[in-house]
Design an enzyme around this catalytic site. Structure first.
Site, PDB file in Angstrom:
ATOM      1  N   ASN A 241       0.871  -1.173   0.000  1.00 29.70           N
ATOM      2  CA  ASN A 241       0.000   0.000   0.000  1.00 29.70           C
ATOM      3  C   ASN A 241       0.909   1.224   0.000  1.00 29.70           C
ATOM      4  OD1 ASN A 241      -1.757   2.071   0.499  1.00 29.70           O
ATOM      5  ND2 ASN A 241      -2.372   1.368   2.552  1.00 29.70           N
TER       6      ASN A 241
ATOM      7  N   LYS B  71       0.093   4.230  -0.171  1.00 32.11           N
ATOM      8  CA  LYS B  71      -0.527   5.402   0.473  1.00 32.11           C
ATOM      9  C   LYS B  71      -0.330   6.631  -0.433  1.00 32.11           C
ATOM     10  CE  LYS B  71      -0.013   3.077   4.855  1.00 32.11           C
ATOM     11  NZ  LYS B  71       0.100   3.151   6.310  1.00 32.11           N
TER      12      LYS B  71
ATOM     13  N   SER C  62       3.713  -2.394  10.256  1.00 37.24           N
ATOM     14  CA  SER C  62       5.163  -2.476  10.479  1.00 37.24           C
ATOM     15  C   SER C  62       5.776  -3.805  10.032  1.00 37.24           C
ATOM     16  CB  SER C  62       5.503  -2.191  11.955  1.00 37.24           C
ATOM     17  OG  SER C  62       5.173  -0.858  12.278  1.00 37.24           O
TER      18      SER C  62
END
Ligand code: 13P
Length: 251
Positions: free
Chosen positions: A10, A12, A209
């Protein structure tokens, strides 16, 4: 896990055309791991260019609107995401839930819109740190999933769930495998309660994470069918190390 592991990046709000060579490098690397399914969700603006640039990767969107078209300035419909060449869309990411006040009902409507448009969908759920500290994590996330899942026959093959504890996103504080296993067991039970036996086949990804050092242990955790990766998906070096942890190279 019945299916091959699924590793999704992802990006973002990161990435311009200058990062396409990185996507190509990820694509070439992913091709060496045929036992792993690899996807990237870049910003909307990069979807079609990335689709053109890669061969192995599945390219996806990070959100879609509930409606197919209309007066919704700044929004993008699932049909548009599909038209740009995407194969899937992420809905209900905690950043959207928190920063755009997306409710479970909105997430469900987005998932339904994505499926109607012919896309696969990744539905994200996850608890805040306060909810975990209060001992409510499993109740909260179970309820989120129940209210965010689309209903209907034949959806399961195009459905993926991602468990992303909010406190583990972008913090370097990865959830312990025991916490992940416990939560994924709750989610699996919920999926089977809703979809029947077919619910056993929905992949459940862990996100928060994930990096090269912790990926192997997380991916070996029961009911973990892959990973949803933020920061570590932005470079081929760090992302391909996670892909490698999910399955051996063919050569
Ligand atoms: P990080 O991997 O940067 O913690 O982000 C996880 C995430 O939000 C993926 O959707």
């Amino acid at each position: 896990m019945p299916q091959r592991p699924y590793i999704v990046g992802n990006w973002k709000m990161n990435g311009t055309r200058a990062q396409l060579p990185e996507a190509r490098a990820i694509d070439r690397g992913a091709a060496r791991h045929p036992g792993v399914r690899v996807g990237i969700a870049p910003p909307f603006t990069l979807i079609s260019a990335m689709v053109e640039a890669v061969q192995e990767l599945t390219v996806g969107g990070q959100d879609c609107h509930t409606q197919t078209a209309g007066a919704f300035t700044g929004d993008v419909s699932a049909a548009m995401v599909k038209d740009a060449g995407a194969g899937f869309v992420i809905v209900g990411h905690s950043e959207r839930r928190a920063m755009h006040a997306e409710s479970d009902a909105a997430v469900r409507a987005k998932a339904e819109a994505a499926l109607d448009a012919g896309l696969e969908v990744i539905i994200c759920v996850g608890e805040s740190e306060a909810q975990r500290d209060a001992g409510d994590a499993e109740m909260v996330v179970g309820a989120q999933l129940e209210a965010s899942l689309p209903r209907g026959d034949g959806l399961v093959p195009r459905l993926t769930v991602a468990y992303e504890p909010v406190w583990a996103i972008g913090t370097g504080r990865v959830a312990a495998p025991s916490e992940v296993a416990a939560m994924h067991a709750v989610l699996r039970a919920k999926l089977i309660a809703i979809y029947g036996d077919e619910g056993a086949n929905v992949r459940i990804l862990y996100g928060g994470s994930v990096n090269a050092s912790n990926a192997a242990e997380l991916l070996a955790t029961p009911e973990v069918g892959g990973a949803l990766v933020g920061g570590a998906s932005l470079t081929a070096e760090s992302f391909l190390a996670i892909v490698a942890a999910a399955g051996p190279a063919a050569d």
